[in-house]
Write a protein that holds these residues in place. Structure first.
Motif, PDB file in Angstrom:
ATOM      1  N   ALA A   8       0.969  -1.248   0.066  1.00  0.00           N
ATOM      2  CA  ALA A   8       0.012   0.239  -0.086  1.00  0.00           C
ATOM      3  C   ALA A   8       0.931   1.120  -0.068  1.00  0.00           C
ATOM      4  N   PRO A   9       0.403   2.050  -0.507  1.00  0.00           N
ATOM      5  CA  PRO A   9       1.144   3.570  -0.579  1.00  0.00           C
ATOM      6  C   PRO A   9       1.254   4.038   0.978  1.00  0.00           C
ATOM      7  N   SER A  10       2.320   4.822   1.081  1.00  0.00           N
ATOM      8  CA  SER A  10       2.545   5.534   2.350  1.00  0.00           C
ATOM      9  C   SER A  10       3.047   6.846   2.275  1.00  0.00           C
ATOM     10  N   PRO A  11       2.388   7.812   2.730  1.00  0.00           N
ATOM     11  CA  PRO A  11       0.949   7.686   3.416  1.00  0.00           C
ATOM     12  C   PRO A  11      -0.238   7.163   2.736  1.00  0.00           C
ATOM     13  N   LEU A  12      -0.963   6.418   3.287  1.00  0.00           N
ATOM     14  CA  LEU A  12      -2.243   6.060   2.606  1.00  0.00           C
ATOM     15  C   LEU A  12      -3.006   7.455   2.474  1.00  0.00           C
ATOM     16  N   PRO A  13      -3.620   7.460   1.054  1.00  0.00           N
ATOM     17  CA  PRO A  13      -4.540   8.614   0.749  1.00  0.00           C
ATOM     18  C   PRO A  13      -5.647   8.673   1.616  1.00  0.00           C
ATOM     19  N   ALA A  14      -6.501   9.894   1.646  1.00  0.00           N
ATOM     20  CA  ALA A  14      -7.418   9.993   2.489  1.00  0.00           C
ATOM     21  C   ALA A  14      -8.511   9.352   1.972  1.00  0.00           C
ATOM     22  N   TYR A  15      -8.689   9.532   0.429  1.00  0.00           N
ATOM     23  CA  TYR A  15      -9.787   9.240  -0.458  1.00  0.00           C
ATOM     24  C   TYR A  15      -9.240   8.393  -1.469  1.00  0.00           C
ATOM     25  N   VAL A  16     -10.212   7.862  -2.164  1.00  0.00           N
ATOM     26  CA  VAL A  16     -10.251   6.865  -3.391  1.00  0.00           C
ATOM     27  C   VAL A  16     -11.439   7.326  -4.269  1.00  0.00           C
ATOM     28  N   TYR A  17     -11.353   6.891  -5.667  1.00  0.00           N
ATOM     29  CA  TYR A  17     -12.257   7.559  -6.248  1.00  0.00           C
ATOM     30  C   TYR A  17     -12.666   6.393  -7.396  1.00  0.00           C
ATOM     31  N   LYS A  18     -14.066   6.452  -7.858  1.00  0.00           N
ATOM     32  CA  LYS A  18     -14.780   5.446  -8.659  1.00  0.00           C
ATOM     33  C   LYS A  18     -15.155   6.337  -9.964  1.00  0.00           C
ATOM     34  N   ILE A  19     -14.250   6.086 -10.860  1.00  0.00           N
ATOM     35  CA  ILE A  19     -14.709   6.757 -12.143  1.00  0.00           C
ATOM     36  C   ILE A  19     -15.841   6.097 -12.979  1.00  0.00           C
ATOM     37  N   LEU A  20     -16.867   6.891 -13.436  1.00  0.00           N
ATOM     38  CA  LEU A  20     -17.961   6.623 -13.932  1.00  0.00           C
ATOM     39  C   LEU A  20     -18.160   7.078 -15.344  1.00  0.00           C
ATOM     40  N   PRO A  21     -18.867   6.577 -16.383  1.00  0.00           N
ATOM     41  CA  PRO A  21     -18.755   7.219 -17.608  1.00  0.00           C
ATOM     42  C   PRO A  21     -20.132   7.821 -17.738  1.00  0.00           C
ATOM     43  N   GLU A  22     -20.948   7.853 -17.002  1.00  0.00           N
ATOM     44  CA  GLU A  22     -22.153   8.664 -16.707  1.00  0.00           C
ATOM     45  C   GLU A  22     -22.615   8.930 -15.249  1.00  0.00           C
ATOM     46  N   ALA A  23     -23.581   9.848 -15.383  1.00  0.00           N
ATOM     47  CA  ALA A  23     -24.282  10.261 -13.939  1.00  0.00           C
ATOM     48  C   ALA A  23     -24.449   9.278 -13.192  1.00  0.00           C
ATOM     49  N   PRO A  24     -24.234   8.980 -11.805  1.00  0.00           N
ATOM     50  CA  PRO A  24     -24.679   8.053 -11.044  1.00  0.00           C
ATOM     51  C   PRO A  24     -26.201   8.233 -10.712  1.00  0.00           C
ATOM     52  N   PRO A  25     -26.671   7.173 -10.274  1.00  0.00           N
ATOM     53  CA  PRO A  25     -28.230   7.127  -9.698  1.00  0.00           C
ATOM     54  C   PRO A  25     -28.306   8.040  -8.978  1.00  0.00           C
ATOM     55  N   GLU A  26     -29.414   8.791  -8.850  1.00  0.00           N
ATOM     56  CA  GLU A  26     -30.056   9.674  -7.569  1.00  0.00           C
ATOM     57  C   GLU A  26     -31.128   9.214  -7.135  1.00  0.00           C
ATOM     58  N   PRO A  27     -31.370   9.142  -5.896  1.00  0.00           N
ATOM     59  CA  PRO A  27     -30.363   9.050  -4.927  1.00  0.00           C
ATOM     60  C   PRO A  27     -29.258   7.786  -5.204  1.00  0.00           C
ATOM     61  N   LEU A  28     -28.129   8.006  -4.710  1.00  0.00           N
ATOM     62  CA  LEU A  28     -27.296   6.797  -4.675  1.00  0.00           C
ATOM     63  C   LEU A  28     -27.505   5.844  -3.848  1.00  0.00           C
ATOM     64  N   LEU A  66     -17.164  12.828 -17.558  1.00  0.00           N
ATOM     65  CA  LEU A  66     -16.977  11.568 -16.629  1.00  0.00           C
ATOM     66  C   LEU A  66     -17.435  12.142 -15.070  1.00  0.00           C
ATOM     67  N   TRP A  67     -17.998  11.187 -14.384  1.00  0.00           N
ATOM     68  CA  TRP A  67     -18.310  11.384 -13.163  1.00  0.00           C
ATOM     69  C   TRP A  67     -17.271  10.864 -12.022  1.00  0.00           C
ATOM     70  N   LEU A  68     -16.978  11.522 -11.093  1.00  0.00           N
ATOM     71  CA  LEU A  68     -16.137  10.817 -10.173  1.00  0.00           C
ATOM     72  C   LEU A  68     -17.032  10.602  -8.747  1.00  0.00           C
ATOM     73  N   LEU A  69     -16.959   9.467  -8.191  1.00  0.00           N
ATOM     74  CA  LEU A  69     -17.568   9.376  -6.897  1.00  0.00           C
ATOM     75  C   LEU A  69     -16.196   9.442  -5.679  1.00  0.00           C
ATOM     76  N   LYS A  70     -16.290  10.335  -4.801  1.00  0.00           N
ATOM     77  CA  LYS A  70     -15.001  10.282  -3.714  1.00  0.00           C
ATOM     78  C   LYS A  70     -15.635   9.442  -2.438  1.00  0.00           C
ATOM     79  N   LEU A  71     -14.860   8.411  -2.038  1.00  0.00           N
ATOM     80  CA  LEU A  71     -15.029   7.463  -0.883  1.00  0.00           C
ATOM     81  C   LEU A  71     -13.936   7.750   0.148  1.00  0.00           C
ATOM     82  N   PRO A  72     -14.126   8.010   1.297  1.00  0.00           N
ATOM     83  CA  PRO A  72     -13.143   8.129   2.178  1.00  0.00           C
ATOM     84  C   PRO A  72     -12.515   6.786   2.458  1.00  0.00           C
ATOM     85  N   LEU A  73     -11.014   6.539   2.291  1.00  0.00           N
ATOM     86  CA  LEU A  73     -10.813   5.342   2.549  1.00  0.00           C
ATOM     87  C   LEU A  73     -10.891   4.677   3.733  1.00  0.00           C
TER      88      LEU A  73
END
Length: 128
Positions: A8-28, A66-73
């Protein structure tokens, strides 16, 4: 062929991202619908902030948005493995995520002839 485990990278990132080719469903939804690639590979492909531009250039070169979803690691760290070849290690989520794990979503666009790397830098400040 399964991906190779990497340190794993050091230091670990605070966030990771999911790349989406279209808008995510709403609500998630509480369980995000897996892409065909994620279903076939048995894990959710994610990227760190520094990996997003190159991943977008490689796999979404034809897309103009593109859409990006930001997830706290921290919320998915137990199910995340750091794997992959050059350019890695990449965060792979063995399991799934949903609305509870997503801190934010944002659409990005690029101009004709512009790379995703340039477009994301121009629209910066969100990838951390």
């Amino acid at each position: 062929m399964s991906p190779s485990t990497a340190a794993a990278p050091s230091p670990l990132p605070a966030y990771v991202y999911k790349i989406l080719p279209e808008a995510p469903p709403e609500p998630l939804p509480s369980e995000y619908p897996l892409s065909e690639l994620d279903r076939n590979d048995g894990f959710v492909h994610l990227s760190t902030a520094t990996q997003v531009p190159k991943t977008a250039d490689l796999f979404f070169a034809e897309a103009t948005s593109l859409w990006l979803l930001k997830l706290p690691l921290a919320g998915i760290a137990g199910a995340t493995r750091w794997e992959g070849p050059e350019g890695g290690p990449f965060p792979h989520l063995y399991g799934n995520f949903g609305a509870r794990e997503v801190e934010g979503a944002r659409e990005f666009s690029r101009a004709e002839g512009e790379t995703w790397s340039a477009a994301l830098e121009r629209q910066g400040g969100w990838l951390v």
